[in-house]
Enzyme design. Structure first.
Site, short mmCIF file in Angstrom:
data_model
loop_
_atom_site.label_atom_id
_atom_site.label_comp_id
_atom_site.label_asym_id
_atom_site.label_seq_id
_atom_site.Cartn_x
_atom_site.Cartn_y
_atom_site.Cartn_z
N CYS A 84 0.83 -1.21 0.00
CA CYS A 84 0.00 0.00 0.00
C CYS A 84 0.86 1.27 0.00
O CYS A 84 2.04 1.25 0.35
CB CYS A 84 -0.92 0.00 1.22
SG CYS A 84 -2.27 1.20 1.12
N ASP B 55 -5.56 -2.93 11.68
CA ASP B 55 -4.48 -1.96 11.75
C ASP B 55 -4.41 -1.39 13.16
O ASP B 55 -5.34 -1.53 13.95
CB ASP B 55 -4.72 -0.85 10.72
CG ASP B 55 -3.43 -0.13 10.31
OD1 ASP B 55 -2.36 -0.48 10.85
OD2 ASP B 55 -3.50 0.76 9.46
#
Length: 232
Positions: free
Chosen positions: A11, A135
């Site tokens: 990412c 996360d």
């Protein structure tokens, strides 16, 4: 036994060479951050330019944080085959309103506070998500290269279904991804800062990826797949 092949998302890409290197390394998906306050931000048109470099079967993912419907539409128009990732305070209704397949980020507090995060309820609330991305919850949005407590949750619980529905993220590197995979057994892993280049003063260069680190990360994931699948 055929080893489970953990999917890999890289990412925060911002440059053509990094997209190409991620593909060569073996990424299954690449993420573009469409959050203007992020140092890895790319506007929709730029995300479209980068995504057009991807070959078939490498999925572009557009990361949004509390975006307006208009901005979401711009992103989808620029990358029509994208999977969406909601990383802010979006409700289940907000995610569904986009009308597209999506990932929902669960921002888990660091340290002992993570024990109080009701991940089972979160998984129920966002049952429509293709996957939950786990996360760390830090100031702002995004994990900031930090890892939450990987031992805090019952990963084998059927509501989590880790091996087919969870994406492990937050502070992953080539050095620690095996530990995270061994504990969580996720469907996929997501890396950003852990494969970024380092500047002359030792600082991380946000949005600039290191091809060798991307290769090392993918190699570590594949080695972990083999290790986890080995009997005994």
């Amino acid at each position: 036994m055929t080893p489970h092949r953990t999917r890999i998302k890289i990412c925060g890409l911002t440059r053509e060479p990094d997209v190409d290197a991620a593909v060569r390394a073996g990424a299954d998906a690449v993420g573009f951050v469409l959050y203007p306050k992020s140092p890895r931000f790319v506007p929709p048109a730029r995300a479209g330019e980068l995504a057009r470099r991807l070959p078939p079967f490498v999925t572009p993912v557009l990361l949004f944080v509390n975006a307006s419907p208009e901005f979401l539409a711009q992103g989808v128009a620029a990358v029509p085959n994208a999977l969406l990732q909601f990383h802010g305070d979006e409700s289940p209704a907000d995610c569904l309103a986009a009308g597209r397949p999506f990932l929902r980020a669960a921002r888990i507090p660091l340290g002992a506070d993570g024990d109080g995060f009701d991940l089972l309820k979160y998984a129920e609330d966002f049952a429509a998500a293709q996957a939950l991305l786990l996360d760390a919850h830090v100031e702002g949005y995004g994990g900031a290269g930090r890892s939450f407590n990987w031992t805090a949750f019952p990963w084998s619980h059927p509501k989590l279904n880790a091996s087919s529905r969870l994406v492990l993220s937050g502070g992953l590197t080539p050095a620690n991804v095996t530990d995270g995979m061994t504990l969580v057994r996720p469907w996929a892993v997501d890396v950003s800062s852990g494969v970024e280049a380092t500047g002359p003063q030792g600082q991380g260069l946000k949005g600039i990826k290191d091809p060798e680190l991307m290769l090392a990360f993918v190699a570590a994931v594949r080695a972990a797949d083999t290790q986890i699948s080995r009997p005994g």
